[in-house]
Design an enzyme around this catalytic site. Structure first.
Site, short mmCIF file in Angstrom:
data_model
loop_
_atom_site.label_atom_id
_atom_site.label_comp_id
_atom_site.label_asym_id
_atom_site.label_seq_id
_atom_site.Cartn_x
_atom_site.Cartn_y
_atom_site.Cartn_z
N HIS A 1 44.78 39.55 39.99
CA HIS A 1 45.18 40.93 39.69
C HIS A 1 46.69 41.09 39.89
O HIS A 1 47.30 40.37 40.68
CB HIS A 1 44.43 41.89 40.62
CG HIS A 1 44.57 43.34 40.24
ND1 HIS A 1 44.18 43.83 39.01
CD2 HIS A 1 45.06 44.41 40.93
CE1 HIS A 1 44.42 45.13 38.96
NE2 HIS A 1 44.96 45.50 40.11
N HIS B 1 48.54 50.33 38.38
CA HIS B 1 47.84 49.15 37.86
C HIS B 1 46.68 49.60 36.98
O HIS B 1 46.28 50.76 37.00
CB HIS B 1 47.34 48.27 39.01
CG HIS B 1 46.35 48.93 39.93
ND1 HIS B 1 45.33 48.26 40.55
CD2 HIS B 1 46.22 50.22 40.37
CE1 HIS B 1 44.62 49.07 41.32
NE2 HIS B 1 45.15 50.27 41.22
N CYS C 1 45.25 44.57 33.60
CA CYS C 1 46.33 44.66 34.60
C CYS C 1 47.59 43.94 34.14
O CYS C 1 48.70 44.50 34.23
CB CYS C 1 45.85 44.13 35.95
SG CYS C 1 45.36 42.38 35.97
#
Length: 281
Positions: free
Chosen positions: A232, A244, A186
């Site tokens: 994240h 993402h 990510c």
């Protein structure tokens, strides 16, 4: 002392041993600062490692053999016309034709020196210099400028390019610590997109002061801004959607999801965990 990443992808690890998880990756031609040498924790002095610091202030260990340490070579590399691979993958061949022998195969983000003063008989090709000083050829359209500062002061153009960069990784598999078209995590995705636009942001998923972005109210987010969740990070692309890289089963890579419950690609879990948003602007 500085060094050049001399392989297509150079793994960076938290400790000097291949037995630990991938922490980051250097892409071909990136220049790093060498901090110290270290012995392999499992193999001892037989496999020398070095600790390095990247231009985005990330540190890790890589094998010494994966770097070019000649300081004259590093100086020449930094003084030349660096360009960056924009194609998902690009081969460097020994002659300017598709039948040439492949010298290197580089992923998006790899760097080369361009020698456009050297004319080629075949249209569309450009002579490039490799990190070790050798020369080859690749298609001109595979390369783009290597920006060391934001490529434009136009906010709309900058935001548009960030989104375009991110969408170029759609479908790439999730790889913990990765940041290439072979596999990307990510923060690898977001940091690479900004890097390709001439800006360094923090390599990991957490928000850290002192980099190019600053916190903004989530309601004010615009395309290209960053969304932070626990462990994240994603990039907002407009219309309540974000892009993402996720390891969630069924996705397993770079995908687009939504913050809007009315959308088919809505992810309720991430909406409920959204911590903050950040922007360059």
């Amino acid at each position: 002392m500085k060094a050049i990443a001399g392989k297509a992808i150079v793994p960076l690890r938290e400790r000097p041993t291949s037995g630990t998880a991938l922490d980051d990756e250097l892409l071909y031609g990136m220049v790093v600062e060498v901090l110290e040498e270290a012995a392999d924790e499992e193999e001892g002095e037989a496999v020398p490692w070095v600790s390095v610091r990247t231009p985005y202030r990330y540190t890790g260990y890589c094998k010494k053999e994966d770097l070019i340490l000649d300081q004259a070579r590093v100086a020449a590399w930094e003084a030349g016309e660096l360009c960056v691979v924009m194609q998902g993958f690009a081969d460097v061949l020994d002659e300017p034709r598709v039948q040439g022998v492949c010298l290197e195969s580089l992923a998006r983000g790899g760097r080369l020196l361009a020698h456009r003063e050297e004319a080629t008989e075949e249209a569309g090709w450009v002579c490039v210099e490799l990190a070790d000083g050798g020369r080859g050829y690749t298609k001109e359209q595979f390369l783009g400028p290597c920006y060391s500062v934001p490529f434009t002061a136009d906010e709309d153009a900058f935001r548009k390019r960030l989104v375009e960069m991110a969408k170029g990784y759609l479908g790439a598999q999730y790889r913990w610590g990765g940041k290439s078209t072979l596999g990307i995590d990510c923060s690898g995705l977001t940091s690479m997109c900004y890097m390709l636009c001439g800006v360094y942001i923090y390599r990991n998923a957490g928000y850290v002061d002192g980099f190019a972005v600053h916190e903004i109210p989530a309601a004010e987010k615009k395309p290209g801004d960053l969304l932070y969740f626990p462990g994240h990070i994603a990039m907002y692309i407009g219309d309540d959607r974000y892009i993402h890289s996720t390891g969630r089963n069924g996705d397993d890579g770079v995908v687009i999801n939504s913050l809007n419950p009315a959308h088919e690609d809505f992810r309720e879990d991430l909406l409920n965990m959204l911590e903050r948003a950040a922007s360059m602007f």
